[in-house]
Each structure stands twice: as structure tokens, then as C-alpha cells.
Design a protein around this motif. Structure first.
Motif, PDB file in Angstrom:
ATOM      1  N   LYS A 114       5.610   3.138   1.206  1.00  0.00           N
ATOM      2  CA  LYS A 114       6.626   2.067   1.983  1.00  0.00           C
ATOM      3  C   LYS A 114       7.787   1.780   0.789  1.00  0.00           C
ATOM      4  CE  LYS A 114       3.206  -0.209   4.722  1.00  0.00           C
ATOM      5  NZ  LYS A 114       2.571  -1.492   4.899  1.00  0.00           N
ATOM      6  N   ARG A 169      10.042   5.157   0.444  1.00  0.00           N
ATOM      7  CA  ARG A 169      10.887   5.300   1.533  1.00  0.00           C
ATOM      8  C   ARG A 169      12.370   4.720   1.165  1.00  0.00           C
ATOM      9  NH1 ARG A 169       6.122   5.075   4.649  1.00  0.00           N
ATOM     10  NH2 ARG A 169       5.115   7.177   4.397  1.00  0.00           N
ATOM     11  N   LYS A 218      12.372   6.919  -7.053  1.00  0.00           N
ATOM     12  CA  LYS A 218      11.138   7.279  -5.970  1.00  0.00           C
ATOM     13  C   LYS A 218      10.370   8.092  -6.865  1.00  0.00           C
ATOM     14  CE  LYS A 218      12.814   9.517  -2.077  1.00  0.00           C
ATOM     15  NZ  LYS A 218      13.218   8.411  -1.177  1.00  0.00           N
TER      16      LYS A 218
END
Lengths: 143, 425
Positions: B320, B323, B245
């Protein structure tokens, strides 16, 4: 021998522009090719003086006189003047209100800091008339 | 010529119509319009690319490397910028993009996340507590900001974190590993960065903080985008692999501070906003902040001058992926390896970053005082409109240019016009 002077008006309570004069002074010194050590000292002195004018005074001016040997910063205001200069010079002493302190100002270090960064420091004040502070920084060889 | 050697940002004279758009946006007053064409003052240019983004005639451009440079190497590695994930619609998978880049002519494609993850672990779990940098720390990965600090905020040099950028870290580790794996000499392995950033191109040729870059060339993302599109294969996997992430967030403004998990941070993007914040910092007004993340480009690296997509759209696409991705796990063993690499200088800024006093009027203080006196005197006679018609960005710069002998022909149109108006017939 050339010398050059600039004067910047500073308004009472003008927090939005506070720091502008010191910023300009710093830029000028850098353009002149001064050593970063002396620039820092002058910038601190000018900034403290400028903040004092904004917070404590009824408005005034910051003046800078530069010659190849020294830099003199003069902060002069229209009042209200300091009652007890010795007390005002004490570290941590401040007449700033609680609100000003919450803002991170008024730590009672302004005048002591100005003294610390100058080679010669003079302060005169007449209650009801105003305060004049003169800070002289000598440029040593290599500065 | 020297400009072409030292900088990535250049002017294409044939396209320049001598308008003043670029003059006004240049953060270091490095542009003048002379004889109807913009000129870049080489020693002032920080390669931020502001002029490229604003030029309505596309006369400002960037010199980057050509794919033909690949031929010089036996083994070719591509490192696409982390911004690449935001340049394609979401139905095109990351692995599909990477496979396509490889088909253009590379032996291997390595993602910048390798370096980003190391950088994040190291700063978050080690440097933040053991740093020699002054607080607040300033991120070291935006080369335009580093150059801006050298020129305009030299007092803030000690605040810069002394760690290499994720791309450089990726290049160093990959090159070393490939050399071990293939037995090839380091010199025969070429690492190419697919760049959204003009300042990075310059940093590869003239690094700051390190002696030499392990990146051999920088290829503009714009130049190679068509090749990537043409070589796209089928989307057979939506697997995001081991991507973290944090590394996905890295090229987005605010992403570094978020990745580093620093609570007390300040994020600022867009070079003119950065200047405002650094001015405050320089005055000692920001004592209550631990980390300042500065990006010269609006939106972060995804707003770079050589990207394809609008940064806001790119952000939507990257978010996107974010997540769906797991957080970075940094084991103690890995961290110790990274600390070792940092300590032995492999991924650290080992060379001193020096101030660049290019705004100085003269080396001799007495002379520069005289010059400044003259500047002040000339300024009194100028209108102070900073219109830029004379070819200097401000009236002050106009006066400085006269004093420095650079401005021999330029005149103030406003003053001339006023002269006509007041003339008695």
C-alpha cells in the motif's frame, strides 16, 4: 589404502533427475575433503557424462572410484553406440536434435569438455552395443 | 557455552520435548536429538531460524540484545529493519512508528532506507556493469544464505556481490555523521538494529566479509514490539517523506530484483527452495541468468523468524505504501559519492569470504575414504526411512555420527523392532 566406489543408474530421457548423480558425486567428494579444484573437474566430467546418457543413450550407469591418489569416473551405456568417435570428439559437433539444442543442451561440447577436465580420457564405442567412457583425474599433493 | 557465544539461535532445554520437528527442517543437518533434547552442532548452524519457526513447543529461541545495553552509550541510534512498516495496521503511519521507537530510549531513529537506496543505486548503476563478481550475481544481504554458501556451495562464493548490507551501510554513515555532528567519539555512539532476523544477530557479532560491524547490538523485533505499541502517539501525518519505492520493496521477496531493475533475474525464497536453485547453479545449469535474489525466509525478510506479522499480511501493508511512493532518483553526484565509498572499502565487503568445510569426515583424505566406506557399510543395514527417531536427521547422518564417534548410544528403533518381529520363539 582405502578406496571407495559408487554407481548411479541413469535413465534415458530422465530430464527430471538429470544432474542428480553428479550432484551426489560432488557431495561425496566434499565430504571427503577434496580440494575444490578437483571437485569442479570431477563434477563437470560427471555432469557431461550424465547428460550424454540422458540425451543420447538408451540408459546406463555412472560409476565413480575414489582412492587417495586418483578419481576415476566411468560412464557406460547400453547403446546405441557412436559411429565416428573422431567426429564426435570435435568441438561443436552434435547429433542432438533441434529440440534438445533449444533446451540448451547438445552444443557439441560434452565429450571435448570431458576430455579437457580429465588427466586420462578413454572412449570405446561399438555401434549397436554401447559406449564406455573412462575419465581419470589424478589427485596432486594439496588437491 | 560456545554455542551461545557464536550463535543467536539457541535451545531452551526446559521447553524441548525431544520431538524431531527441527531435525528435519535444518538445512545443514546441524541438529541432533540426544538424551531427549535437541542439540545444535555449533559449527554447522547458519542461524537461519528455520528451527525457531517450526518448533511447536517454542523451545528454539534467539539470543538478541537487551534494551539495557543502551546504557553503555552516550548517544543511541535505532535502525529499525525495513520490515517494520508491515508490522502495524495501515492506520498507524510510518512516522508514528518511528517516533514511538525513539521514545523507547533512543536519541535518533534512522531508517534502513538510507543504506538500501545507496545499495540499489550502486548495484543498479555501477556494480552491475563493473562487477568483479561472477555471473549470475548473488545478493549479499541475506546472512543465512552467505553462511549456507560457505558450508554447502563454496564454489559459489565468487558470485556474491561484494557490497555491504543496507543496514551496515546505514550504520556506518549514520555513526560517522553523528560523530561529526556531536563531536562524540565513535565508541560512545551506539547503533542498534531492530531485527526480524536471527542470522543478522550473529553477523553483527561475527561479521562475514567485513572486519567489524558498526552495529553495536541487535534487538529482536518481537522483544521490543510491545514497547513500540505502548509508546505510539497520535497519527498526525500520513506523509511518506523521501522514502523510495525501491527501499520499501527491498525486504519483500523479489523486491531487490525489482528495485534493481534487472530484467533477467531469478528470485527464490525459503531456504530449501534456495538450496534447490543453488544446486542447479553449481552444476552450471543457470548460465542464462544475471542475478539471483536469495532469501532464506519465505516471503523475504518480512518472513523472518523474529517478526510479528504473517509475511503475507505484512506484504499487503507495505505494498500500500509502495503504490504511493516515488521511484528512487540517483543523481550522478550521489552515485559518484557512493562509488567512492565502495572503492575505498567503506561500504564494501573487503574481507575474503572463506569456505567452511564442516561436512568433511576427516582432514586426511585416506582416513575420510575409510570413514566413508564404513558409513556406506552401516547404511546397508539401516532401513533408509530417514524417520529421525534415532535423533539424527537421516539414516546417512546416523551412520556418519557413528563413524565420527559422536553417536555412542543412539540406536535404530526400526531395525530393533524388525529384529523382534523376525525372532523365532
Amino acid at each position: 589404502m582405502g578406496n571407495i566406489s559408487y554407481e548411479f543408474p541413469v535413465e534415458k530421457d530422465d530430464f527430471e533427475r538429470a544432474g542428480e548423480a553428479s550432484s551426489k558425486i560432488k557431495k561425496i567428494l566434499r565430504q571427503l575433503g577434496m580440494d575444490s579444484g578437483i571437485i569442479r573437474r570431477v563434477a563437470i566430467g560427471a555432469y557431461e557424462a550424465e547428460m550424454n546418457l540422458v540425451i543420447h543413450s538408451l540408459g546406463g550407469t555412472i560409476r565413480i572410484d575414489i582412492d587417495p591418489k586418483s578419481i576415476i569416473i566411468t560412464a557406460e551405456d547400453k547403446g546405441p553406440g557412436i559411429h565416428d568417435i573422431n567426429l564426435a570428439m570435435k568441438e561443436g559437433y552434435s547429433t542432438a536434435t533441434e529440440k534438445i539444442r533449444e533446451m540448451g543442451f547438445g552444443a557439441g561440447m560434452g565429450l571435448p569438455n570431458m576430455k579437457r577436465c580429465s588427466d586420462i580420457f578413454e572412449i570405446q564405442s561399438i555401434v549397436g552395443k554401447g559406449t564406455k567412457i573412462v575419465m581419470k583425474m589424478n589427485l596432486k599433493d594439496g588437491d | 557455552m560456545s554455542n551461545e557465544l557464536n550463535h543467536s539461535v539457541i535451545l531452551r532445554e526446559d521447553k524441548c520435548i525431544g520431538c524431531t520437528s527441527c531435525l528435519k527442517v535444518c538445512p545443514t543437518e546441524a541438529i541432533r536429538v540426544r538424551d531427549g533434547k535437541a542439540k545444535i552442532i555449533s559449527e554447522r548452524c547458519i542461524d537461519c531460524g528455520e528451527c525457531i519457526s517450526i518448533c511447536p513447543n517454542h523451545a528454539k529461541s534467539a539470543i538478541t540484545d537487551d534494551l539495557s545495553l543502551l546504557k553503555k552509550f552516550k548517544y543511541k541510534i535505532a535502525i529499525p529493519s525495513l520490515t517494520i512498516y508491515g508490522q502495524f495496521p495501515s492506520n498507524i503511519g510510518i512516522n508514528q512508528i518511528l517516533a514511538s521507537i525513539k521514545r523507547i530510549g533512543f536519541d535518533e531513529v534512522v531508517e534502513g532506507r538510507l543504506g538500501a537506496d545507496i545499495s540499489i543505486c550502486l548495484i543498479r548503476d555501477y556494480l552491475f556493469k563493473n562487477t568483479s563478481a561472477k555471473l549470475p550475481m548473488i545478493n549479499s544481504n541475506c546472512p543465512a544464505i552467505i553462511r549456507l554458501i560457505q558450508i554447502r556451495f563454496p564454489d559459489l562464493i565468487p558470485n556474491i556481490i561484494d557490497i555491504e548490507t543496507p543496514i551496515e551501510i546505514t550504520a556506518r554513515i549514520t555513526k560517522t555523521n553523528v560523530s561529526k555532528k556531536t563531536g562524540l567519539d565513535i565508541k560512545d555512539i551506539g547503533v542498534f538494529f531492530i531485527t526480524p532476523c536471527t542470522a543478522r544477530v550473529t553477523s553483527i557479532r561475527h561479521p562475514i566479509g567485513i572486519a567489524e560491524s558498526y552495529v553495536d547490538g541487535a534487538i529482536s523485533m518481537r522483544d521490543v514490539y510491545g514497547d513500540i505499541v505502548r509508546n505510539l502517539g497520535d497519527n498526525n501525518t500520513s506523509d511518506l517523506g523521501e522514502r523510495s519505492k525501491e527501499s520499501l520493496l527491498w525486504p519483500i521477496a523479489g523486491g531487490q530484483a525489482a528495485a534493481l531493475g534487472i530484467e533477467n533475474y531469478l528470485e527464490v525464497d525459503g531456504i530449501h527452495h534456495v538450496i534447490k536453485v543453488l544446486e542447479e547453479l553449481e552444476l552450471g545449469k543457470l548460465k542464462d541468468v544475471d542475478f539471483i535474489e536469495c532469501s532464506a525466509c519465505t516471503g523475504g525478510c518480512i518472513g523472518g523468524p523474529l517478526v510479528i506479522q504473517n509475511p503475507f499480511i505484512a506484504k499487503n501493508r507495505i505494498m500500500k505504501y509502495v503504490r504511493r511512493t516515488d521511484e528512487l532518483q540517483c543523481t550522478k553526484e550521489k552515485l559518484n559519492d557512493y562509488i567512492e565509498m565502495y572503492k575505498n572499502g567503506f561500504i564494501r565487503l573487503t574481507e575474503e569470504i572463506l569456505p567452511k568445510p564442516v561436512m568433511m569426515l576427516d582432514k586426511d583424505i585416506s582416513k575420510s575414504i575409510q570413514k566413508l566406506e564404513l558409513v556406506t557399510e552401516i547404511l546397508k543395514n539401516l532401513p533408509g526411512l530417514d524417520c529421525g527417531i534415532c535423533g539424527s536427521p537421516t539414516c546417512r547422518a546416523f551412520a556418519e555420527d557413528i563413524v565420527n564417534g559422536e553417536n555412542k548410544k543412539a540406536i535404530c528403533m526400526i531395525k530393533t523392532m524388525n529384529g523382534f518381529k523376525t525372532k523365532k520363539i
